[in-house]
Structure formats: C-alpha cells, structure tokens
Design a protein around this motif. Structure first.
Motif, short mmCIF file in Angstrom:
data_model
loop_
_atom_site.label_atom_id
_atom_site.label_comp_id
_atom_site.label_asym_id
_atom_site.label_seq_id
_atom_site.Cartn_x
_atom_site.Cartn_y
_atom_site.Cartn_z
N ARG A 42 49.60 -27.14 48.54
CA ARG A 42 50.55 -26.97 47.45
C ARG A 42 50.93 -28.28 46.78
N ALA A 43 50.59 -29.40 47.43
CA ALA A 43 50.91 -30.70 46.83
C ALA A 43 50.08 -30.96 45.58
N GLY A 44 48.93 -30.30 45.46
CA GLY A 44 48.12 -30.44 44.27
C GLY A 44 47.51 -31.82 44.09
N MET A 45 47.21 -32.52 45.17
CA MET A 45 46.65 -33.87 45.06
C MET A 45 45.19 -33.80 44.61
N TYR B 141 56.53 -28.61 51.62
CA TYR B 141 55.54 -27.63 51.17
C TYR B 141 55.46 -26.43 52.11
N ARG B 142 56.39 -26.34 53.05
CA ARG B 142 56.32 -25.28 54.04
C ARG B 142 57.52 -24.35 53.90
N ASP B 143 58.48 -24.39 54.82
CA ASP B 143 59.61 -23.46 54.78
C ASP B 143 60.76 -23.93 53.90
N LEU B 144 60.82 -25.22 53.64
CA LEU B 144 61.98 -25.76 52.93
C LEU B 144 62.23 -25.11 51.57
N PRO B 145 61.23 -24.90 50.71
CA PRO B 145 61.53 -24.28 49.40
C PRO B 145 62.22 -22.92 49.52
N ARG B 146 61.71 -22.07 50.41
CA ARG B 146 62.34 -20.75 50.58
C ARG B 146 63.77 -20.87 51.04
N VAL C 122 40.51 -34.14 46.46
CA VAL C 122 40.24 -33.58 47.79
C VAL C 122 39.99 -32.09 47.69
N ARG C 123 39.37 -31.56 48.73
CA ARG C 123 39.20 -30.12 48.88
C ARG C 123 39.68 -29.73 50.28
N PHE C 124 40.30 -28.55 50.36
CA PHE C 124 40.80 -28.04 51.64
C PHE C 124 39.91 -26.86 52.04
N VAL C 125 39.24 -26.99 53.16
CA VAL C 125 38.29 -25.97 53.61
C VAL C 125 38.77 -25.36 54.91
N PRO C 126 38.92 -24.04 54.98
CA PRO C 126 39.36 -23.39 56.23
C PRO C 126 38.35 -23.63 57.35
N LEU C 127 38.84 -23.61 58.57
CA LEU C 127 38.00 -23.77 59.75
C LEU C 127 37.39 -22.41 60.14
N GLN C 128 36.22 -22.44 60.66
CA GLN C 128 35.62 -21.22 61.17
C GLN C 128 36.41 -20.72 62.38
N THR D 215 38.46 -42.73 64.63
CA THR D 215 39.61 -42.67 63.74
C THR D 215 39.74 -43.95 62.91
N SER D 216 40.33 -43.78 61.72
CA SER D 216 40.60 -44.93 60.86
C SER D 216 42.02 -44.82 60.35
N HIS D 217 42.64 -45.97 60.24
CA HIS D 217 44.00 -46.06 59.70
C HIS D 217 45.02 -45.46 60.69
N ALA D 218 46.26 -45.75 60.45
CA ALA D 218 47.35 -45.23 61.27
C ALA D 218 48.56 -45.11 60.36
N VAL D 219 48.74 -43.93 59.79
CA VAL D 219 49.76 -43.74 58.76
C VAL D 219 50.90 -42.88 59.30
N ARG D 220 51.95 -42.75 58.51
CA ARG D 220 53.15 -42.07 58.97
C ARG D 220 53.42 -40.75 58.24
N GLN D 221 52.65 -40.41 57.23
CA GLN D 221 52.91 -39.21 56.45
C GLN D 221 51.61 -38.43 56.22
N TRP D 222 51.72 -37.11 56.23
CA TRP D 222 50.57 -36.27 55.94
C TRP D 222 50.02 -36.55 54.55
N LEU D 223 50.91 -36.75 53.58
CA LEU D 223 50.44 -36.99 52.21
C LEU D 223 49.64 -38.28 52.11
#
Length: 304
Positions: free
Chosen positions: A248-251, A103-108, A254-260, A219-227
């Motif tokens: 861009r994953a469209g999951m 979802y970052r540079d790879l598509p371009r 959830v909501r994505f909120v920018p940080l102040q 913290t909770s859980h310990a996963v290997r992927q951002w998704l």
C-alpha cells in the motif's frame, strides 16, 4: 468567593426582580437578598439599586455581570471536560506505532475511533517495538502498535489480524512478473534485512521462513525500517521478504510477489497492540475497544 453567589447575582441581574429570580433559583426571597448583600460586601461595591418599585444594575454591577457570566461559563466547561474525560468522550492519548503499522491496522482504527470519539486527541509517535514497550512502562505512551507475539512483563497485548510475508524484488528482476515464487529459486540472492533488535519477532519470522526453504541468506545492510528495506531493493541492493501490507506504500521500482504455498508455513508477520493494564483511562479503554473490534467481545487480552 462562593460560586453560588455569582449564580444568584446573574439570575437576579437577568430578571431584575427578586421574586422571579428566587423562583428560578428554587429558593425564597430572604436567602437571595442575604446572598446579594454578602456578595456586595465581599466586593466592597454596590451591584444593584433597588427600591419598592424596581431593581436595576449599577455601572459596577453591569461590568461585574459580564465577568460573572464568563466565570460561571468556565466553571461549567471545566465540569463538562472532567465528566467527558471520565466517560471516555474527551481527552488525549499518546500512541506509539512502528512504520509498517501505518499500512496495516492503524488506518482502520484511527478512522473508526475518530468517528466515534472526535473530541479525543491522538498523537502518534513512531518508535521501534522495543522503544514503545519501554515508553509504555514509563507512562510516556498510553499504548502502541508493535511487532511482537508476547508482551514485555507487566504489559497487556491484543494480537492484530495476521499479515503474510511476500517477496519484494526489483522491478527488473527476472522473476518480478511471476504470479508466485518459490523461495528456493532465490537461494543465490543477497537479502536486505533490518537489525534484529528493532523487531526480534519479525526478524526471526523472516529467518525461519528462509531456513524452511533451505536458504541460509547472504544479507546486506542493516536498517531499522521496512520502508528502507523496500527502498534498498528498489535501487538493486538485493531482495527481501516483507509484510504484504507494505504494497500500500506504492513505492516505485519494486514488485511484490506472493510466496508459493510450500514456503508459507512461517511466512507471517507479528503484530499487536500493547498497553499497561494498570493505567487504563476511559479514553484508552475506548481506543482498545476499537482496536479489538466487535468480534472480540468477551475475549481477554494476553498479559505478561
């Protein structure tokens, strides 16, 4: 069997005239006659019937002509492939990628490179940053999109355009609809994290961002992927800081909120393309050039 004998025979079979065939081949008739005789002796069959009036193919000659054209065509194709690979116009590349890079540079990069070099086949291998660097060092990958700032010893690195961290919240969270969020307001929340060894640089950036806000996260859980992190947030297992590109994953859920701005000093994610500088083929160099882009001309990669 010498390939020039096949070429002489094919031209003569097409012309059925020694004079015209010799002219096409830019030789005189005697060497052509010697060559055809040598070819027939090698095969032990007569390929041509000739007299003072005409030249014609025997049945064996007509059958041999088909095969000779195939052989010469394959030789030409082999030569073309070798030249194209040497010039970076054809070949194969095995490229590593972490999940977030999709979802970052790879598509371009993939779209641009595919348009410029359609005859170079690329196979993508999803691996962690650590796994990719080890595979590149062993020659199993030619390069990789990874989440680091400094490459492993012996590898070269080109940094990707920066990406920022955003807060990922369950869509029912009280602050999910805000325009921005102050991390300090989430001090009581449980944060979903991935294991550090998968991507130390990104893990450390998340922790630094939280510590700058005065948060020592539960913290909770310990996963290997951002998704997977996002998926766990979606089912109410906590909140998380994730790269903004993952929007861009469209999951769902959830909501994505920018940080102040007060939280943004360490709110970035590492990203780079790495390769072994001693194993750069023409196809790989062409790929690196696309990764770097036209604005990077004249700049040197980082090496370790």
């Amino acid at each position: 069997m010498k390939t020039h004998l096949l070429r002489y025979f094919v031209v003569l079979a097409e012309e059925l005239h020694f004079g015209r065939a010799a002219e096409r081949l830019a030789i005189t008739q005697p060497p052509l006659s010697v060559a055809i005789k040598s070819l027939e002796e090698d095969l032990g069959v007569r390929l041509l019937e000739r007299d003072a009036k005409q030249v014609r193919l025997t049945d064996a000659g007509a059958a041999f002509l088909i095969e000779a054209r195939l052989v010469l065509g394959q030789i030409q194709r082999a030569a073309d492939v070798a030249r194209n690979v040497a010039q970076g116009k054809q070949g194969q590349l095995a490229i590593g990628v972490t999940g977030s890079m999709i979802y970052r540079d790879l598509p371009r990069v993939m779209q641009t490179f595919g348009a410029q070099r359609p005859d170079i086949d690329i196979t993508l291998h999803e691996m962690s940053t650590t796994e990719q660097q080890a595979a590149i060092a062993r020659g199993q990958l030619q390069g990789g999109f990874v989440n680091i700032i400094t490459p492993a010893p012996g590898l070269a690195l080109w940094p990707l355009a920066p990406d920022t961290l955003v807060c990922c919240l369950p869509e029912a969270h009280p602050q999910a609809q805000q325009a921005s969020i102050d991390l300090r307001s989430l001090a009581h929340e449980r944060f979903v994290m991935f294991v550090r060894e998968v991507s130390p640089a990104n893990y450390d950036n998340v922790i630094a961002c939280l510590h700058n806000a005065g948060i020592h996260p539960r913290t909770s859980h310990a996963v290997r992927q951002w998704l997977t992190v996002i998926a766990l947030v979606a089912i109410g297992q906590g909140v998380a800081l994730v790269p903004s590109c993952l929007q861009r994953a469209g999951m769902a859920g959830v909501r994505f909120v920018p940080l102040q701005s007060s939280n943004s000093l360490a709110a970035h994610t590492a990203g780079a393309f790495v390769w072994h500088p001693q194993a750069v083929s023409a196809p790989l160099q062409a790929f690196i050039d696309v990764v770097r882009g036209p604005a990077a001309e004249g700049q040197a990669p980082t090496a370790q």
